[in-house]
Write an enzyme that holds these catalytic residues in place. Structure first.
Site, short mmCIF file in Angstrom:
data_model
loop_
_atom_site.label_atom_id
_atom_site.label_comp_id
_atom_site.label_asym_id
_atom_site.label_seq_id
_atom_site.Cartn_x
_atom_site.Cartn_y
_atom_site.Cartn_z
N GLU A 130 -1.11 4.10 -2.38
CA GLU A 130 -2.80 3.75 -2.78
C GLU A 130 -3.24 2.86 -1.57
O GLU A 130 -2.57 2.17 -1.82
CB GLU A 130 -2.88 3.26 -3.84
CG GLU A 130 -2.70 2.93 -4.78
CD GLU A 130 -3.23 2.62 -6.33
OE1 GLU A 130 -3.09 2.11 -6.44
OE2 GLU A 130 -2.53 3.63 -6.72
N CYS A 157 -7.54 -2.16 1.43
CA CYS A 157 -6.36 -3.13 0.64
C CYS A 157 -5.47 -2.35 0.79
O CYS A 157 -5.83 -0.57 0.37
CB CYS A 157 -7.06 -3.46 -0.79
SG CYS A 157 -5.61 -4.22 -1.23
N CYS A 170 6.79 -1.72 -7.19
CA CYS A 170 6.76 -3.06 -7.24
C CYS A 170 8.04 -3.56 -8.40
O CYS A 170 8.19 -2.95 -8.97
CB CYS A 170 5.61 -3.87 -7.40
SG CYS A 170 5.86 -5.10 -7.19
N CYS A 186 4.74 -8.13 -12.52
CA CYS A 186 4.15 -8.99 -13.76
C CYS A 186 3.11 -7.86 -14.73
O CYS A 186 2.90 -6.82 -14.15
CB CYS A 186 2.86 -9.20 -12.26
SG CYS A 186 3.38 -10.07 -11.34
N CYS A 190 -0.44 -5.53 -14.21
CA CYS A 190 0.05 -4.84 -12.76
C CYS A 190 0.62 -4.13 -13.49
O CYS A 190 1.57 -3.81 -13.97
CB CYS A 190 0.27 -6.01 -12.19
SG CYS A 190 0.35 -4.39 -10.43
N CYS A 246 -5.07 -2.55 -8.24
CA CYS A 246 -3.82 -1.82 -8.02
C CYS A 246 -3.02 -0.84 -9.11
O CYS A 246 -2.49 -1.12 -10.16
CB CYS A 246 -3.30 -2.64 -7.72
SG CYS A 246 -1.67 -2.98 -6.87
#
Length: 345
Positions: free
Chosen positions: A91, A104, A111, A115, A118, A332
């Site tokens: 995205e 962005c 990932c 975190c 997130c 995000c």
């Protein structure tokens, strides 16, 4: 060997000659890809069919395919979902400001940093993006809206420093005067704090803005929010940031997501002041976005602005990030995750 959109002009010249073609064809290909933003070999009108076929059968040219676009009714922010050649979904976000259009982009599919606040990290890391796949997010959006993209933020899904070599190649191609030629000073790269790579980036002496996802003023709290804190202490990050500032003379941005009752109290602001006082820096305060899988809540407006006031009172410049595209899950990883669930991916 990388695909042709991930090659520098010199590499492209060498590749073209290696397959028995004239060197000047490389410049034509490069201009089609990086200046005219053509995303298919078939649209390159002055390239011989035989050369196109050799490329298709050889290294190829990677592009992204738009599968969904949502536009915010609140502020015009647009969220793009792209499919890659292997079926992976990433995205990007287009944000419209008075000073220009900012995009962005993602640097990885998923990932592995973990975190807690997130959505991008839920499901882990699938793979790193190629430089061409990072570039093409920008190229596609600029072509789609018919307006120049002037600013780029590498702050979407993924940890850019976990894809460091491809990140550097992406930056080289994006800022090349023979291509889109976006100024280094208009590019921001965010990291959760992979210390050795901060030093490596400092050695490159680029003029990009480095953003550090800090989110906590002490190690104990940071370890609870960000697993990377178990590898690198805040002091190690601060030392690396000092080296970066010394090498580049560029101000660093520290990102701080405010979570209600966790890291948003006046005592946390005071610890952050002690940590950052005297540094060439700016603090970007981010009201955390609620995620279904997490029980974190967004801080109250009073808490957010009190936190900001305390920092500025001690001469640390701080701004509160404007929430954009909240009605379209523009934070995000959120839209990608929901799309994958809907498609059963």
């Amino acid at each position: 060997m990388p695909d042709i959109k991930s090659m520098t002009l010199t590499e492209l010249e060498e590749y073209v000659e290696s397959i028995g073609e004239k060197k000047f064809r490389a410049k034509q290909l490069y201009e089609w890809m990086h200046k005219k933003l053509v995303r298919s070999l078939d649209d390159m009108t002055n390239i011989p069919k035989a050369l196109k076929q050799k490329i298709k059968e050889g290294v190829g040219m990677l592009s992204v395919t738009e599968v969904e676009r949502l536009t915010s009714n609140i502020d015009g922010t647009a969220k793009f979902l792209f499919e890659l050649h292997d079926g992976s979904i990433i995205e990007s976000v287009l944000m419209r400001y008075k000073h220009g259009n900012s995009v962005c982009i993602s640097s990885q599919v998923g990932c592995r940093m973990g975190c807690r606040f997130c959505a991008s990290t839920i499901g882990g890391l699938t793979r790193c993006l190629e430089p061409s796949e990072m570039l093409d997010q920008i190229y596609h959006i600029q072509h789609a809206i018919g307006e120049r993209v002037s600013n780029v933020v590498v702050m979407g899904t993924g940890e850019p420093f976990d894809n460091f070599d491809h990140l550097l190649r992406f930056l080289e191609l994006l800022t090349d005067e023979k291509g889109l030629h976006i100024s280094q000073r208009n590019i921001t790269v965010s990291t959760c704090g992979i210390v050795p790579k901060i030093y490596e980036l400092a050695d490159k002496q680029l003029q990009i803005t480095l953003a550090i996802s800090l989110h906590s003023p002490n190690d104990e709290m940071r370890r609870a929010l960000m697993p990377i804190a178990n590898r690198y202490s805040i002091q190690e990050i601060m030392d690396a940031c000092d080296a970066y500032i010394k090498a580049t003379n560029r101000r660093i941005t520290f990102e701080y997501s405010l979570v209600k009752g966790v890291n948003d109290k006046p005592e946390h602001a005071k610890m952050l002041i002690d940590l950052l006082k005297g540094k060439l820096c700016h603090v970007n305060l981010i009201p955390v976005n609620p995620i279904d899988e997490r029980d974190y809540e967004q801080s109250t407006k009073d808490s957010i602005y009190e936190f900001q006031h305390l920092l500025e009172k001690h001469h640390i410049r701080a701004t509160v990030r404007r929430e954009m595209g909240r009605d379209i899950n523009a934070a995000c990883g959120q839209l990608r995750k929901r799309y994958a669930e809907k498609k059963g991916l």
